[in-house]
Design an enzyme around this catalytic site. Structure first.
Site, PDB file in Angstrom:
ATOM      1  N   PRO A   2       0.828  -1.212   0.000  1.00 27.48           N
ATOM      2  CA  PRO A   2       0.000   0.000   0.000  1.00 27.48           C
ATOM      3  C   PRO A   2       0.861   1.260   0.000  1.00 27.48           C
ATOM      4  O   PRO A   2       1.911   1.312   0.653  1.00 27.48           O
ATOM      5  CB  PRO A   2      -0.795  -0.123   1.311  1.00 27.48           C
ATOM      6  CG  PRO A   2      -0.794  -1.582   1.622  1.00 27.48           C
ATOM      7  CD  PRO A   2       0.520  -2.103   1.129  1.00 27.48           C
ATOM      8  N   GLU A   3       0.429   2.252  -0.743  1.00 28.97           N
ATOM      9  CA  GLU A   3       1.169   3.513  -0.785  1.00 28.97           C
ATOM     10  C   GLU A   3       0.590   4.476   0.247  1.00 28.97           C
ATOM     11  O   GLU A   3      -0.404   4.199   0.910  1.00 28.97           O
ATOM     12  CB  GLU A   3       1.145   4.073  -2.205  1.00 28.97           C
ATOM     13  CG  GLU A   3       1.644   3.030  -3.207  1.00 28.97           C
ATOM     14  CD  GLU A   3       2.240   3.594  -4.473  1.00 28.97           C
ATOM     15  OE1 GLU A   3       2.618   4.775  -4.511  1.00 28.97           O
ATOM     16  OE2 GLU A   3       2.345   2.822  -5.449  1.00 28.97           O
ATOM     17  N   LYS A  52       4.207   5.443   5.063  1.00 34.00           N
ATOM     18  CA  LYS A  52       3.562   4.143   5.102  1.00 34.00           C
ATOM     19  C   LYS A  52       3.407   3.619   6.530  1.00 34.00           C
ATOM     20  O   LYS A  52       3.160   2.430   6.732  1.00 34.00           O
ATOM     21  CB  LYS A  52       4.354   3.150   4.243  1.00 34.00           C
ATOM     22  CG  LYS A  52       4.416   3.564   2.767  1.00 34.00           C
ATOM     23  CD  LYS A  52       5.164   2.553   1.927  1.00 34.00           C
ATOM     24  CE  LYS A  52       5.229   3.006   0.468  1.00 34.00           C
ATOM     25  NZ  LYS A  52       5.892   1.999  -0.396  1.00 34.00           N
ATOM     26  N   ARG A 258      13.133  -3.334  -7.408  1.00 36.49           N
ATOM     27  CA  ARG A 258      11.707  -3.132  -7.734  1.00 36.49           C
ATOM     28  C   ARG A 258      11.549  -2.913  -9.225  1.00 36.49           C
ATOM     29  O   ARG A 258      12.412  -2.313  -9.875  1.00 36.49           O
ATOM     30  CB  ARG A 258      11.141  -1.920  -6.973  1.00 36.49           C
ATOM     31  CG  ARG A 258      11.200  -2.036  -5.464  1.00 36.49           C
ATOM     32  CD  ARG A 258      10.339  -3.162  -4.925  1.00 36.49           C
ATOM     33  NE  ARG A 258       8.932  -2.968  -5.235  1.00 36.49           N
ATOM     34  CZ  ARG A 258       8.107  -2.234  -4.489  1.00 36.49           C
ATOM     35  NH1 ARG A 258       8.555  -1.599  -3.401  1.00 36.49           N
ATOM     36  NH2 ARG A 258       6.832  -2.108  -4.817  1.00 36.49           N
TER      37      ARG A 258
END
Length: 268
Positions: A2-3, A52, A258
């Site tokens: 989740p951002e 976050k 990533r």
């Protein structure tokens, strides 16, 4: 993962559901029993977020610190008639029960009780959060302008900017036609200021609407998103598909662990 907008949206929701009243906290899974015992029955004063990281503030200075990581999620449910909570399903690390709603937390990377002053130690390791009213982008640009790492990596570094994840990283760079491989030292102050302003606006939309919205109406055409329920994007998770603006095939490569997505024409 989740951002940042998701954590801010959760903080608002939890404050609205449980704030200013005692909360019953438990750990059906058994891995947070001591932490739950330390806060259960106390008044849930407020919820806040930085990047976050989510913080539940209880009376007496105790705070439940949550980082969802890759797999963490909160599931909310209304109390049944008579106020009986439903039986836990799956590995529920933490359950909060208020007057009208309850929520179950599963799979977080971090779920711990800390003291209020310890929040400062966590925040000290993070960059400015675009969704906080007191955010100062200057420290972020100072770090970027002195770094020879690519801007595509710097935007994902939580010590530079807190809350940016893979979607916002890829989409922000595309929207500003910035090559993700450009070194931080090559990013001008004006370029960063424009990206920061756009990032703040995009993430606020994410909080308000509960989803990431990055594609302008004039570019929102063609095949549906890569998976139903996911955001429509310019480049994120669209490798091999035509760019919405120029038609060039979107490319992907791993950058510092990533997957990065970009248009080699629009972002050249």
């Amino acid at each position: 993962m989740p951002e940042g907008h998701t954590l801010h949206r959760l903080a608002r929701q939890h404050h609205r559901r449980y704030g200013r009243a005692p909360a019953i906290v438990s750990s059906p899974q058994g891995r947070f029993v001591d932490g739950a015992a330390a806060v259960t029955g106390r008044v849930f004063k407020k919820a806040s977020a930085w990047g976050k990281h989510l913080f539940h503030h209880y009376e007496g200075g105790r705070v439940v610190h949550v980082h969802l990581g890759l797999y963490g999620t909160f599931t909310e449910w209304p109390l049944l008639a008579g106020g009986t909570p439903p039986l836990p399903v799956g590995q529920v690390r933490m359950r909060i029960v208020g007057a009208e709603y309850g929520t179950d937390l599963r799979g977080p990377t971090v779920c711990e009780v800390i003291e209020e002053p310890e929040i400062a130690d966590i925040v000290a390791k993070l960059g400015p959060d675009p969704l906080r009213a007191d955010a100062d982008p200057a420290p972020a640009y100072r770090r970027i302008s002195k770094s020879r790492r690519p801007i595509g990596a710097l935007l994902m570094d939580q010590a530079v900017i807190a809350g940016v994840g893979n979607v916002y990283r890829s989409e922000l760079l595309f929207r500003h036609r910035v090559d993700p491989f450009r070194l931080g030292t090559s990013i001008t102050a004006d370029e960063f200021a424009e990206m920061w302003t756009d990032l703040v606006a995009l993430m606020k939309v994410g909080v308000r609407r509960g989803k990431i919205v990055v594609v302008l109406p004039e570019h929102d055409h063609g095949a549906p998103s890569y998976r139903q329920g996911r955001p429509r994007t310019y480049v994120y998770r669209r490798a091999g598909e035509p760019c919405r603006v120029c038609g060039t095939s979107v490319r992907t490569v791993e950058m510092e662990g990533r997957n990065l997505f970009w248009c080699p024409n629009c972002q050249s």
